[in-house]
Design an enzyme around this catalytic site. Structure first.
Site, short mmCIF file in Angstrom:
data_model
loop_
_atom_site.label_atom_id
_atom_site.label_comp_id
_atom_site.label_asym_id
_atom_site.label_seq_id
_atom_site.Cartn_x
_atom_site.Cartn_y
_atom_site.Cartn_z
N GLY A 18 6.32 8.84 10.57
CA GLY A 18 5.60 8.46 9.35
C GLY A 18 4.09 8.49 9.48
O GLY A 18 3.37 8.90 8.57
N ALA A 19 3.57 8.08 10.63
CA ALA A 19 2.12 8.05 10.84
C ALA A 19 1.65 9.18 11.73
O ALA A 19 0.49 9.18 12.17
CB ALA A 19 1.72 6.71 11.45
N ASP A 46 13.58 7.65 9.17
CA ASP A 46 12.52 7.94 10.13
C ASP A 46 12.42 6.85 11.19
O ASP A 46 11.76 7.01 12.20
CB ASP A 46 11.16 8.05 9.40
CG ASP A 46 10.03 8.44 10.32
OD1 ASP A 46 10.20 9.40 11.09
OD2 ASP A 46 8.97 7.78 10.28
N ASP A 54 9.69 -6.29 -5.73
CA ASP A 54 8.77 -6.93 -4.81
C ASP A 54 8.46 -8.31 -5.35
O ASP A 54 7.77 -8.45 -6.37
CB ASP A 54 7.47 -6.12 -4.67
CG ASP A 54 6.60 -6.61 -3.52
OD1 ASP A 54 6.58 -7.84 -3.28
OD2 ASP A 54 5.92 -5.79 -2.88
N CYS A 83 11.58 4.79 5.76
CA CYS A 83 10.43 5.19 6.59
C CYS A 83 9.58 3.96 6.91
O CYS A 83 8.39 4.10 7.21
CB CYS A 83 9.59 6.24 5.87
SG CYS A 83 10.42 7.83 5.64
N ALA A 84 10.19 2.78 6.83
CA ALA A 84 9.43 1.54 7.03
C ALA A 84 9.69 0.96 8.41
O ALA A 84 8.91 1.15 9.35
CB ALA A 84 9.78 0.53 5.94
N HIS A 134 10.50 8.75 14.00
CA HIS A 134 9.39 7.84 13.68
C HIS A 134 8.08 8.61 13.53
O HIS A 134 7.09 8.36 14.22
CB HIS A 134 9.25 6.75 14.75
CG HIS A 134 8.65 5.48 14.22
ND1 HIS A 134 9.05 4.24 14.64
CD2 HIS A 134 7.67 5.26 13.31
CE1 HIS A 134 8.36 3.30 14.02
NE2 HIS A 134 7.51 3.91 13.20
N GLU A 140 14.96 2.24 19.15
CA GLU A 140 14.35 3.56 19.27
C GLU A 140 14.06 3.87 20.73
O GLU A 140 13.51 3.01 21.44
CB GLU A 140 13.07 3.60 18.44
CG GLU A 140 13.33 3.42 16.95
CD GLU A 140 12.06 3.48 16.09
OE1 GLU A 140 10.95 3.56 16.68
OE2 GLU A 140 12.18 3.45 14.87
N ARG A 182 0.82 -1.21 0.00
CA ARG A 182 0.00 0.00 0.00
C ARG A 182 0.86 1.27 0.00
O ARG A 182 0.65 2.16 -0.81
CB ARG A 182 -0.91 0.00 1.24
CG ARG A 182 -1.97 -1.09 1.26
CD ARG A 182 -2.83 -0.93 2.50
NE ARG A 182 -3.85 -1.96 2.58
CZ ARG A 182 -3.70 -3.11 3.22
NH1 ARG A 182 -2.55 -3.37 3.81
NH2 ARG A 182 -4.67 -4.00 3.26
N ILE A 183 1.81 1.34 0.93
CA ILE A 183 2.60 2.57 1.06
C ILE A 183 3.56 2.71 -0.11
O ILE A 183 3.68 3.79 -0.70
CB ILE A 183 3.35 2.59 2.40
CG1 ILE A 183 2.36 2.60 3.56
CG2 ILE A 183 4.28 3.80 2.48
CD1 ILE A 183 2.99 2.44 4.93
#
Length: 528
Positions: free
Chosen positions: A284-285, A259, A174, A233-234, A282, A264, A154-155
């Site tokens: 991203g969301a 990110d 992929d 960013c995953a 972090h 962490e 999706r991302i």
């Protein structure tokens, strides 16, 4: 409306809209954040559902204390903080909200790429210090450059669309995506090696698994362009951070934007010391829209599950699409009943083969298999088996599982056969859905036709006179009513099978009497 006895614990900060959704569905919601593992263990036993983000660690210890827990919802994508293996073993469903933060994560990736290309954070910091160093922050355009996207879920797909809008060439790697889907997105599928060697920017969008950990390591950095820039960013750990540090320090690549980190917060991480790295904590969301979306999304999943409806984003069982559930229910019921029937008839077995025929059964094979395994295990392990842990428990018992699909269509679009192997012997039971009702149609090669419900007496005997009558007389003398009877044989005078549906359980004394009738080979009572 939900049963108000269902209790939900929210143990991490959650957007109010998600909490409101749970309450509107009739659930009793407690919000208690910042709990230690011991504090969580002390209270989790009274809850049916748990909602977390990334803060709460749902460990094996927590799961063992969660005696009532049915579902864990992660308001976000990653489930690294949940012991999914322990949850599966206990039959606890784990769901997430993978779509809620898709756009936010994709947009943050683009922001990181542009910040990296134009040195925006470094220039900002310099200007804040009173400096005016225009030449020190010479950047590069992204138009006309090639970006390699690793992972086209999706991302990754949303990132690709935005890069195409920026007039970039997009390569993709992929192994789980078709060329047709890549063409639809506008991505040129390549091997990982080709992507590494030909990209000006490389962005990763895969989950962290044993296969993707250190996917980009020293070997990959050695083959990149000297002006290549990498973006993550995953999940931390997909890019080997020590190898990345060395490549940046030695000037083998131009820059990186991160990110996420393997640990962490990244205290003491040498990447924090480099000038050619853009770093965010972090984020991203971290948009208002994403937090609302994931909160509401996971709340709906939990409410639907507790209301007996299918969920869309299960982590530890195949999803059931809501639109097929009305048709699928009889098929699942058939598979489960056949499993329960066959297990009692066979006793011990070392392996099971599950055959599926008919358009519906073949299309939904993964969940039909789980229904059959649940049925097989229920007479042995009781109510603790469900669709979540059925396959896990079966494999834990060292039972081999095989599935196949029949070419021919079955009745009603759903036909299921189970074959159990034990000590060189094989038992086969088959059935189909007919007019919306599960029916048992075969035991080994003997044709029968009954509804698998209630109490069923299976009597193997010699095909000769004066067998059926005496068996029925024994039941009559015990005041046991026979609701239905089927007799199947292959050859005249050979072995036959008699299947009696009775209204009440048959006591062991009656079974022993039937076994003593001349010509009776075996008697089994199956309780459905």
């Amino acid at each position: 409306m939900q049963d108000s006895t269902y209790k939900v614990l929210v143990s991490d900060p959650l957007a109010q809209q998600g909490i409101d959704e749970l309450k509107e569905r009739g659930l009793d919601v407690d919000v208690r954040t910042g709990l230690s593992e011991d504090e969580l263990c002390d209270i989790i036993g009274k809850y049916d559902a748990l909602v977390v983000r990334s803060g709460t660690r749902v460990t094996q210890k927590v799961i063992e204390a969660a005696t009532k827990l049915k579902i864990i919802g992660r308001a976000g994508v990653g489930v690294d903080n949940i012991d999914v293996h322990a949850a599966t073993r206990r039959g606890i469903l784990v769901v997430n909200a993978p779509e809620g933060n898709t756009i936010s994560a994709a947009e943050h990736t683009i922001a990181m790429m542009l910040s990296l290309a134009r040195n925006i954070p470094q220039a900002h910091a310099s200007l804040r210090q009173g400096e005016w160093k225009r030449k020190a922050f010479m950047g590069t355009e992204v138009r006309g450059k090639t970006i390699g996207i690793i992972g086209l879920g999706r991302i990754g797909a949303e990132v690709a669309k935005r890069c195409i809008g920026l007039e970039m060439t997009v390569l993709g790697y992929d192994p789980y995506i078709s060329k047709e889907r890549a063409d639809e997105i506008g991505v040129v599928l390549t091997s990982l090696d080709e992507l590494i060697e030909n990209s000006d920017f490389i962005s990763v969008h895969t989950p962290l698994t044993k296969d993707t950990r250190n996917l980009i390591d020293r070997e990959q950095f050695s083959r990149m362009k000297s002006k290549a820039r990498v973006i993550n960013c995953a999940r931390g750990g997909i890019i080997n951070e020590q190898a990345l540090y060395e490549a940046l320090k030695e000037g083998r690549i131009a820059g990186a934007a991160l990110d996420v980190f393997e640990h962490e917060p990244p205290e003491g991480n040498p990447l924090l010391t480099l000038d050619n790295v853009v770093l965010t904590p972090h984020l991203g969301a971290s948009t208002q829209e994403a937090q609302i979306n994931v909160a509401v999304g996971v709340a709906r999943e939990i409410a639907d599950f507790l209301d007996g409806k299918p969920v869309r984003n299960a982590i530890n069982m195949p999803p059931i699409r809501p639109e097929v559930l009305p048709q699928l229910r009889p098929c699942l019921e058939l598979a489960e009943r056949l499993g329960k029937f066959t297990s009692q008839l066979a006793g011990h077995y070392e392996s099971v083969e599950i055959y599926m025929g008919g358009e519906l059964a073949k299309r939904e094979a993964s969940v039909v298999k789980l229904a059959a395994l649940k049925g097989l295990l229920e007479p042995v392990v009781g109510a603790r088996v469900n669709y979540v842990n059925a396959e896990f428990l079966m494999r834990e018992r060292k039972v081999e599982i095989a599935t196949s699909q029949k070419d021919e269509d079955g009745e009603g679009g759903c036909e299921v056969s189970l074959r159990l192997h034990s000590d060189g012997s094989v038992l086969t039971v088959g059935g189909a859905v007919h007019r919306g009702q599960p029916r048992l149609l075969k035991i080994d090669s003997y044709p029968i036709d009954i509804v698998p419900e209630g109490f069923i007496l299976v009597i193997k005997h010699i095909d000769k006179p004066n067998i059926i009558g005496p068996c029925c007389m024994v039941l009559g003398e015990m005041n046991i009513n026979i609701a239905g009877m089927q007799v199947g044989r292959l050859t005249k005078g050979g072995e036959s099978i008699m299947v009696l549906s009775v209204d009440t359980e048959v006591p062991q004394g009656a079974i022993e009497q039937i076994k003593g009738i001349d010509g009776v080979i075996d008697v089994r009572l199956v309780v459905m």
